[in-house]
Scaffold this motif. Structure first.
Motif: not given
Lengths: 162, 133
Positions: A125, A148-149, A152, B113
């Motif tokens: 991530s 990346s999200a 995570a 994120r």
């Protein structure tokens, strides 16, 4: 404005196809098939740095996929199939190499296996977030940021299996 | 769409979050702690966006005069409303990641994120590509 998943991933795939054509032999003809499946033509003038970036991301993501798959087989009771599906989607988005990467055998101990996978997802991530900032193409930046999200989320989701 | 317009869209959603989470916390005791944490997190993000827009000498969008209370009339709907709001924030952050470079893209990626993880907090499931419909 909403960005469609299909349109964005198609753009990312186009760049990968060009990377294969420029010498990323390991990416192989499956990338051409991927491009055809989403109905796109390779980008005419890709950024060479983006090509190298995608090739590296493809290698990383396919190694992670191999780790998740191996762990899912060794610890079937963990129920890792949703994470295998997500890692497969990530690998497909950036290109599947012709050769399956070598990985270490997953830990026999369940807790250590979970810890190892959480660490792998967390590291991936962070790496994809950093890669997103390096990307020249806005579409590639978005694919990597989203990836990346998702990674995570996987790190947290797997961590909850402890 | 410019990155400043996208920042304004993000701010509008953060205003909504700062309204939504206290309502959820007040109505459903079992969700109060989660709502408090989310309220604090979104308040911090909202303040950061306000500061960025002021630095750009842009008048930030204000909160809406009212929001839809009906969607939080029971616990299940409140959870769904929270997940949808986090997905909307993830989508706008994803847009900003492509509209920007350098520090602003890093900021957008962090926001994406954070929203993706917040969606899990409110009962969402991991997804391969958060922010994409």
């Amino acid at each position: 404005m909403v960005i469609s998943r299909r349109a964005l991933l198609a753009t990312g795939a186009a760049t990968v196809v060009v990377a294969a054509g420029l010498g990323g032999a390991a990416l192989g003809h499956r990338l051409d098939d991927l491009a055809r499946n989403v109905g796109i033509e390779p980008h005419k003038e890709p950024d060479p740095a983006d090509d190298r970036l995608i090739a590296r991301v493809a290698a990383d993501q396919n190694t992670l996929l191999a780790q998740v798959e191996a762990l899912a087989v060794k610890h079937a009771k963990l129920g890792l199939s949703p994470f295998v599906a997500i890692s497969t989607a990530h690998a497909k988005a950036v290109g599947v190499p012709a050769v399956v990467p070598d990985i270490a055998a997953p830990p026999a101990n369940r807790a250590k296996a979970v810890d190892a996978l959480v660490a792998a997802y967390s590291a991936a991530s962070k790496a994809r977030a950093a890669d997103s900032v390096k990307a020249a193409s806005p579409a590639l930046a978005r694919v990597l940021a989203s990836m990346s999200a998702g990674l995570a989320q996987c790190a947290r989701g797997v961590g909850e299996l402890r | 769409m410019t990155s400043t317009e996208t920042l304004q869209d993000w701010l509008a959603l953060e205003h909504e979050a700062v309204w939504l989470y206290p309502v959820i916390g007040a109505r459903f005791g079992a969700l109060a702690e989660r709502a408090r944490t989310s309220y604090d997190d979104h308040g911090t993000v909202r303040d950061g966006l306000l500061a960025r827009l002021h630095q750009l000498r842009v008048e930030p969008v204000p909160p809406a005069l009212s929001y839809d209370v009906v969607r939080v009339r029971n616990k299940a709907r409140a959870l769904a409303a929270a997940r949808q709001l986090e997905r909307d924030i993830a989508a706008v952050c994803l847009r900003l990641a492509g509209d920007s470079t350098g520090d602003l893209r890093t900021y957008a990626t962090r926001g994406l994120r954070r929203a993706a993880l917040a969606e899990l907090t409110w009962g969402g499931r991991p997804d391969a590509f958060p922010g994409l419909p």
